[in-house]
Design an enzyme around this catalytic site. Sequence first.
Site, PDB file in Angstrom:
ATOM      1  N   SER A 147      -1.577  -2.283   1.826  1.00 14.09           N
ATOM      2  CA  SER A 147      -1.706  -3.298   0.776  1.00 14.09           C
ATOM      3  C   SER A 147      -1.101  -4.617   1.250  1.00 14.09           C
ATOM      4  O   SER A 147      -0.130  -4.615   2.032  1.00 14.09           O
ATOM      5  CB  SER A 147      -0.962  -2.847  -0.483  1.00 14.09           C
ATOM      6  OG  SER A 147      -0.911  -3.901  -1.429  1.00 14.09           O
ATOM      7  N   TYR A 160       6.970  -0.297  -4.364  1.00 12.36           N
ATOM      8  CA  TYR A 160       5.612   0.010  -3.864  1.00 12.36           C
ATOM      9  C   TYR A 160       5.363  -0.732  -2.549  1.00 12.36           C
ATOM     10  O   TYR A 160       4.879  -0.148  -1.570  1.00 12.36           O
ATOM     11  CB  TYR A 160       4.610  -0.413  -4.940  1.00 12.36           C
ATOM     12  CG  TYR A 160       3.162  -0.418  -4.525  1.00 12.36           C
ATOM     13  CD1 TYR A 160       2.423   0.766  -4.474  1.00 12.36           C
ATOM     14  CD2 TYR A 160       2.510  -1.616  -4.213  1.00 12.36           C
ATOM     15  CE1 TYR A 160       1.078   0.748  -4.115  1.00 12.36           C
ATOM     16  CE2 TYR A 160       1.169  -1.633  -3.847  1.00 12.36           C
ATOM     17  CZ  TYR A 160       0.452  -0.447  -3.811  1.00 12.36           C
ATOM     18  OH  TYR A 160      -0.871  -0.461  -3.453  1.00 12.36           O
TER      19      TYR A 160
HETATM   20  N1  LIG Z   1      -6.146  -1.658  -6.829  1.00 11.38           N
HETATM   21  C1  LIG Z   1      -5.577  -2.585  -6.087  1.00 11.38           C
HETATM   22  O1  LIG Z   1      -5.528  -3.784  -6.472  1.00 11.38           O
HETATM   23  C2  LIG Z   1      -5.008  -2.226  -4.736  1.00 11.38           C
HETATM   24  C3  LIG Z   1      -4.518  -3.276  -3.933  1.00 11.38           C
HETATM   25  C4  LIG Z   1      -4.013  -2.982  -2.675  1.00 11.38           C
HETATM   26  C5  LIG Z   1      -4.009  -1.666  -2.226  1.00 11.38           C
HETATM   27  N2  LIG Z   1      -4.458  -0.649  -3.027  1.00 11.38           N
HETATM   28  C6  LIG Z   1      -4.446   0.706  -2.479  1.00 11.38           C
HETATM   29  O2  LIG Z   1      -5.772   1.201  -2.442  1.00 11.38           O
HETATM   30  C7  LIG Z   1      -5.741   2.639  -2.497  1.00 11.38           C
HETATM   31  C8  LIG Z   1      -6.711   3.111  -3.569  1.00 11.38           C
HETATM   32  O3  LIG Z   1      -6.143   2.782  -4.835  1.00 11.38           O
HETATM   33  P1  LIG Z   1      -6.972   2.413  -6.147  1.00 11.38           P
HETATM   34  O4  LIG Z   1      -6.761   0.986  -6.444  1.00 11.38           O
HETATM   35  O5  LIG Z   1      -8.360   2.918  -6.026  1.00 11.38           O
HETATM   36  O6  LIG Z   1      -6.141   3.217  -7.232  1.00 11.38           O
HETATM   37  P2  LIG Z   1      -6.420   4.589  -8.002  1.00 11.38           P
HETATM   38  O7  LIG Z   1      -7.718   4.547  -8.702  1.00 11.38           O
HETATM   39  O8  LIG Z   1      -5.187   4.842  -8.790  1.00 11.38           O
HETATM   40  O9  LIG Z   1      -6.583   5.640  -6.826  1.00 11.38           O
HETATM   41  C9  LIG Z   1      -5.495   6.235  -6.215  1.00 11.38           C
HETATM   42  C10 LIG Z   1      -5.940   7.567  -5.637  1.00 11.38           C
HETATM   43  O10 LIG Z   1      -4.763   8.268  -5.218  1.00 11.38           O
HETATM   44  C11 LIG Z   1      -4.749   9.513  -5.886  1.00 11.38           C
HETATM   45  N3  LIG Z   1      -3.412  10.007  -6.142  1.00 11.38           N
HETATM   46  C12 LIG Z   1      -2.383   9.385  -6.790  1.00 11.38           C
HETATM   47  N4  LIG Z   1      -1.325  10.219  -6.861  1.00 11.38           N
HETATM   48  C13 LIG Z   1      -1.697  11.378  -6.257  1.00 11.38           C
HETATM   49  C14 LIG Z   1      -1.063  12.608  -6.033  1.00 11.38           C
HETATM   50  N5  LIG Z   1       0.201  12.862  -6.420  1.00 11.38           N
HETATM   51  N6  LIG Z   1      -1.752  13.600  -5.383  1.00 11.38           N
HETATM   52  C15 LIG Z   1      -3.033  13.380  -4.975  1.00 11.38           C
HETATM   53  N7  LIG Z   1      -3.698  12.234  -5.185  1.00 11.38           N
HETATM   54  C16 LIG Z   1      -3.032  11.249  -5.806  1.00 11.38           C
HETATM   55  C17 LIG Z   1      -5.487   9.284  -7.194  1.00 11.38           C
HETATM   56  O11 LIG Z   1      -5.865  10.527  -7.768  1.00 11.38           O
HETATM   57  P3  LIG Z   1      -6.209  10.626  -9.354  1.00 11.38           P
HETATM   58  O12 LIG Z   1      -7.562   9.979  -9.529  1.00 11.38           O
HETATM   59  O13 LIG Z   1      -6.214  12.084  -9.602  1.00 11.38           O
HETATM   60  O14 LIG Z   1      -5.121   9.874 -10.079  1.00 11.38           O
HETATM   61  C18 LIG Z   1      -6.650   8.448  -6.676  1.00 11.38           C
HETATM   62  O15 LIG Z   1      -7.585   9.270  -6.036  1.00 11.38           O
HETATM   63  C19 LIG Z   1      -4.290   3.012  -2.749  1.00 11.38           C
HETATM   64  O16 LIG Z   1      -3.671   3.349  -1.529  1.00 11.38           O
HETATM   65  C20 LIG Z   1      -3.676   1.728  -3.283  1.00 11.38           C
HETATM   66  O17 LIG Z   1      -2.295   1.687  -3.041  1.00 11.38           O
HETATM   67  C21 LIG Z   1      -4.962  -0.903  -4.266  1.00 11.38           C
END
Ligand SMILES: NC(=O)c1ccc[n+]([C@@H]2O[C@H](COP(=O)([O-])OP(=O)(O)OC[C@H]3O[C@@H](n4cnc5c(N)ncnc54)[C@H](OP(=O)(O)O)[C@@H]3O)[C@@H](O)[C@H]2O)c1
Length: 254
Positions: A147, A160
């Site tokens: 990130s 985070y």
């Molecule tokens: N959204 C943003 O603006 C942003 C910005 C920079 C980086 N990121 C990064 O991008 C990646 C994808 O995130 P996203 O935005 O798509 O968020 P998200 O929808 O919350 O996805 C996160 C994923 O991680 C899984 N996860 C969380 N806790 C877990 C656990 N204890 N065991 C197994 N799986 C778990 C979630 O599973 P569940 O669906 O079951 O909860 C989901 O599949 C992440 O690494 C995040 O840090 C996001």
Amino acid sequence: MTNDAPANAGNVVVVGATSSVARATAGEFARAGHGVILAARDMDANERMASDLRVRYETPVETVAFEADDLTEHAQLLERCQERADGPIDGIVFCAGFMDEQAAAQDGFAVAHRTIDVNYTAAVAVIEPFAAHFEERRSGFIAVLGSVAGDRGRQSNYIYGSAKAGLHAYLEGLRNRLFPADVFVTTVKPGFMDTKMSFGLPGLFLVMSPEAAGKAIYKAIHNRKNVAYVPWFWRYIMLIIRHVPEFVFKRMKM
Ligand SMILES: NC(=O)c1ccc[n+]([C@@H]2O[C@H](COP(=O)([O-])OP(=O)(O)OC[C@H]3O[C@@H](n4cnc5c(N)ncnc54)[C@H](OP(=O)(O)O)[C@@H]3O)[C@@H](O)[C@H]2O)c1
């Protein structure tokens, strides 16, 4: 990374597959003819997504369970994926991540612990066996979603951000280790994306759709990028932010 021709396309593991960005990225690999193995904790959602990808792209799609908190299981994820895959595993895209409000992470250690474990500890535990496997085969790729929050600690989400910063440093070292084996490692640094994680957060700007992010992530992996900001202009935003002197930065409300 194989080329775009379906006949040459290998299997790609997508971890945290229920993320909408992961889903879009998996779709890009499936569209290019790769077999896909989806790893997620919500197996109902995972199976639904697998059915959808099979129908859309007529490519093999398998599912495995993945719970980031269960650190003892991570060493076996590669084996479990190999059992499900039709042919060798050529790459892994690690998309799992967790972020709560910074105030919650400061309030006792439980949320901070989970933040560190999902974003950093689980990633390292899962990726190390894949790294050893690809190193031995002298081919493969590893891509991980870090990130921009890991580029500089800010009061609004430094717990985070610090887990992502650790992840970036880990990937940098891994890239250095695996370069002689022709295994490439891509650190993806997204800015804001429109997902479950960012839903309802105040102050978001330049928000990218999961579909556009999936395309950009696929392209970065395909082009063997070392570090890919998604979208690209975050590289320059973060360049400016990283260069603000500390005596100024510590006074800013960010
Ligand atoms: N959204 C943003 O603006 C942003 C910005 C920079 C980086 N990121 C990064 O991008 C990646 C994808 O995130 P996203 O935005 O798509 O968020 P998200 O929808 O919350 O996805 C996160 C994923 O991680 C899984 N996860 C969380 N806790 C877990 C656990 N204890 N065991 C197994 N799986 C778990 C979630 O599973 P569940 O669906 O079951 O909860 C989901 O599949 C992440 O690494 C995040 O840090 C996001």
